[in-house]
Design a protein around this motif. Structure first.
Motif, PDB file in Angstrom:
ATOM      1  N   SER A 225      10.900   2.876   3.081  1.00  0.00           N
ATOM      2  CA  SER A 225      11.795   2.004   2.314  1.00  0.00           C
ATOM      3  C   SER A 225      12.358   0.871   3.166  1.00  0.00           C
ATOM      4  O   SER A 225      12.706  -0.189   2.640  1.00  0.00           O
ATOM      5  CB  SER A 225      12.941   2.829   1.718  1.00  0.00           C
ATOM      6  N   ASP A 226      12.442   1.090   4.462  1.00  0.00           N
ATOM      7  CA  ASP A 226      12.933   0.040   5.361  1.00  0.00           C
ATOM      8  C   ASP A 226      11.805  -0.814   5.925  1.00  0.00           C
ATOM      9  O   ASP A 226      12.022  -1.627   6.828  1.00  0.00           O
ATOM     10  CB  ASP A 226      13.724   0.658   6.525  1.00  0.00           C
ATOM     11  N   GLY A 227      10.595  -0.624   5.390  1.00  0.00           N
ATOM     12  CA  GLY A 227       9.457  -1.404   5.867  1.00  0.00           C
ATOM     13  C   GLY A 227       8.455  -0.521   6.581  1.00  0.00           C
ATOM     14  O   GLY A 227       8.755   0.619   6.981  1.00  0.00           O
ATOM     15  N   PRO A 228       7.228  -1.025   6.753  1.00  0.00           N
ATOM     16  CA  PRO A 228       6.184  -0.243   7.419  1.00  0.00           C
ATOM     17  C   PRO A 228       6.498  -0.017   8.890  1.00  0.00           C
ATOM     18  O   PRO A 228       7.211  -0.805   9.521  1.00  0.00           O
ATOM     19  CB  PRO A 228       4.932  -1.111   7.238  1.00  0.00           C
ATOM     20  N   PRO A 229       5.976   1.062   9.465  1.00  0.00           N
ATOM     21  CA  PRO A 229       6.197   1.326  10.882  1.00  0.00           C
ATOM     22  C   PRO A 229       5.446   0.323  11.745  1.00  0.00           C
ATOM     23  O   PRO A 229       4.520  -0.342  11.273  1.00  0.00           O
ATOM     24  CB  PRO A 229       5.655   2.743  11.072  1.00  0.00           C
ATOM     25  N   PRO A 230       5.799   0.220  13.024  1.00  0.00           N
ATOM     26  CA  PRO A 230       5.110  -0.719  13.916  1.00  0.00           C
ATOM     27  C   PRO A 230       3.672  -0.283  14.185  1.00  0.00           C
ATOM     28  O   PRO A 230       3.286   0.869  13.929  1.00  0.00           O
ATOM     29  CB  PRO A 230       5.950  -0.686  15.191  1.00  0.00           C
ATOM     30  N   ALA A 231       2.902  -1.226  14.731  1.00  0.00           N
ATOM     31  CA  ALA A 231       1.473  -0.981  14.944  1.00  0.00           C
ATOM     32  C   ALA A 231       1.229   0.214  15.859  1.00  0.00           C
ATOM     33  O   ALA A 231       0.284   0.976  15.634  1.00  0.00           O
ATOM     34  CB  ALA A 231       0.812  -2.231  15.530  1.00  0.00           C
ATOM     35  N   ASP A 232       2.052   0.398  16.877  1.00  0.00           N
ATOM     36  CA  ASP A 232       1.785   1.509  17.793  1.00  0.00           C
ATOM     37  C   ASP A 232       1.932   2.850  17.085  1.00  0.00           C
ATOM     38  O   ASP A 232       1.180   3.800  17.355  1.00  0.00           O
ATOM     39  CB  ASP A 232       2.688   1.433  19.032  1.00  0.00           C
ATOM     40  N   THR A 233       2.844   2.954  16.116  1.00  0.00           N
ATOM     41  CA  THR A 233       2.997   4.191  15.345  1.00  0.00           C
ATOM     42  C   THR A 233       1.772   4.430  14.468  1.00  0.00           C
ATOM     43  O   THR A 233       1.255   5.551  14.388  1.00  0.00           O
ATOM     44  CB  THR A 233       4.259   4.132  14.484  1.00  0.00           C
TER      45      THR A 233
ATOM     46  N   GLU B 264       0.826  -1.204   0.000  1.00  0.00           N
ATOM     47  CA  GLU B 264       0.000   0.000   0.000  1.00  0.00           C
ATOM     48  C   GLU B 264       0.863   1.259   0.000  1.00  0.00           C
ATOM     49  O   GLU B 264       0.567   2.235  -0.695  1.00  0.00           O
ATOM     50  CB  GLU B 264      -0.938  -0.017   1.205  1.00  0.00           C
ATOM     51  N   ALA B 265       1.937   1.243   0.789  1.00  0.00           N
ATOM     52  CA  ALA B 265       2.822   2.408   0.825  1.00  0.00           C
ATOM     53  C   ALA B 265       3.467   2.654  -0.529  1.00  0.00           C
ATOM     54  O   ALA B 265       3.638   3.809  -0.952  1.00  0.00           O
ATOM     55  CB  ALA B 265       3.895   2.204   1.888  1.00  0.00           C
ATOM     56  N   ASP B 266       3.795   1.573  -1.245  1.00  0.00           N
ATOM     57  CA  ASP B 266       4.431   1.728  -2.557  1.00  0.00           C
ATOM     58  C   ASP B 266       3.502   2.422  -3.553  1.00  0.00           C
ATOM     59  O   ASP B 266       3.975   3.121  -4.458  1.00  0.00           O
ATOM     60  CB  ASP B 266       4.845   0.358  -3.096  1.00  0.00           C
TER      61      ASP B 266
END
Length: 389
Positions: free
Chosen positions: A140-148, A130-132
């Protein structure tokens, strides 16, 4: 207590192969008539609201045979609103990758178009795919964690609510003698500066009929519950939960109520609705046979999300479940999720609802009301006038 009754309308149904059933209408999924027909059926049946899901997620690679593409949920709700009279309309509008200013305007506009029947189901978007789509280089290093993601959702809802309040109720004066359309003293900068957004405001849309269309949050992503519960406790007016049985639903409802109390709000003012997947027929054997056919087309079981309770059988069995769920305190109502549409909506309207009316669990005729009125919610005070007072 009268159980709340909602239905989720997801294309041809939640099961990925539902579009292949003989009574499906896959050629109409992208037409206005398909959606307005289902919404009018729900309207006549007196449902409390329709949940219209949405997502930025493209189909996963290798998943052949799925319906490809979807219409925008807020646009669907706006299209059906003038052709319905009583049913609430709750589209999903994802907060990740979108701006709260645009969301506030879209949902407020829906509230005007529906004469106060709008709601909003904010959701997070946590996949790289989805971010892409948006070119999010910071992912680019992956999606942020759930809490973010959930902190961002909380900030987005707060910005939207402040923008809804940035016009006082009587800001529009339309004084023809002086040529003044609005009283500028009753428009307010929101001046929000947070971790994710910096928004000055005010909105360009006046305060809508409900002022704050109800926020509906889903708490059915088990892995995110710890991060989601504080946001649910602070902002939700309606909470959708998923559970494999009524005992687990009761536990989930208790956790929601505890989170609401911890946020300083009254748990009795937040309705908890249990998601129930449905595939109804004249007999349980017929429902099982249809599911087996669907699973065979999909090369395996499909449709179930996060251990969601499922009813395969008759409208009587579903009515019994709803009565037990509310009577036992497992939920305040249900959100039915048909595995197949449009047949699932017809069975709910023509088979289930009359049974609930006979049992005294639903009113005999729908009454026009705002969505907040349906859930017993008072009109909220304006953030800015309350602060000034």
């Amino acid at each position: 207590m009268t159980p709340y009754l909602a239905v989720e309308l997801d294309g041809a149904g939640r099961h990925p192969a539902a579009w292949r059933l003989p009574d499906a209408r896959p050629g109409e999924l992208f037409t206005a008539g398909y959606w307005t027909g289902l919404a009018q059926l729900a309207d006549r049946a007196g449902l409390d609201f329709l949940a219209i899901p949405d997502s930025f997620a493209p189909p996963a690679e290798g998943q052949a045979g799925l319906v490809r593409g979807r219409l925008d949920a807020v646009a669907i709700a706006a299209r059906v609103a003038p052709l319905t009279r009583t049913v609430g309309l709750v589209p999903t509008a994802t907060v990740t990758h979108t701006e709260p200013f645009h969301l506030s305007k879209a949902i407020a506009t829906l509230d005007f178009v529906s004469l106060g029947r709008a709601g909003w189901q904010p959701e997070v978007s946590g996949t790289q795919a989805e971010a892409d789509l948006f070119g999010r280089k910071e992912w680019s290093d992956g999606p942020p964690p759930a809490d973010t993601l959930w902190r961002e959702l909380a900030d987005a809802v707060e910005v939207v609510v402040r923008l809804w309040d940035s016009w006082e109720d009587d800001a529009v004066i339309r004084d023809q003698a002086t040529g003044r359309y609005v009283d500028r003293n009753k428009l307010h900068y929101v001046d929000f500066a947070g971790e994710f957004f910096s928004v000055k405001g005010p909105s360009i849309t006046p305060r809508s009929p409900q002022a704050h269309p109800p926020v509906v949050l889903r708490l059915d992503h088990v892995e995110d519950e710890l991060e989601a519960l504080p946001v649910v406790g602070r902002w939700a007016q309606v909470v959708r939960i998923a559970a494999p049985d009524l005992a687990a639903a009761a536990d989930a409802r208790a956790r929601v109520r505890d989170a609401v109390a911890a946020a300083g709000r009254d748990p009795d003012e937040v309705a908890v609705l249990l998601d129930v997947e449905t595939l109804l027929a004249d007999t349980p054997d017929q429902a099982q046979a249809t599911l087996a056919q669907l699973d065979g087309w999909h090369d395996g079981p499909g449709g179930t999300e996060h251990g969601t309770l499922r009813i395969l059988g008759t409208p009587v069995a579903l009515a019994d479940l709803i009565e037990e769920a509310v009577g036992s305190g497992a939920a305040d109502g249900v959100t039915l999720v048909p595995l197949a549409l449009p047949s699932g909506m017809h069975t709910v309207a023509e088979g289930l609802v009359p049974l609930l009316v006979q049992r005294g669990l639903r009113p005999s005729a729908p009454t026009p009301a705002t969505l907040r009125d349906r859930f017993g919610l008072a009109r909220p005070a304006n953030y800015f006038t309350e602060a000034r007072a």
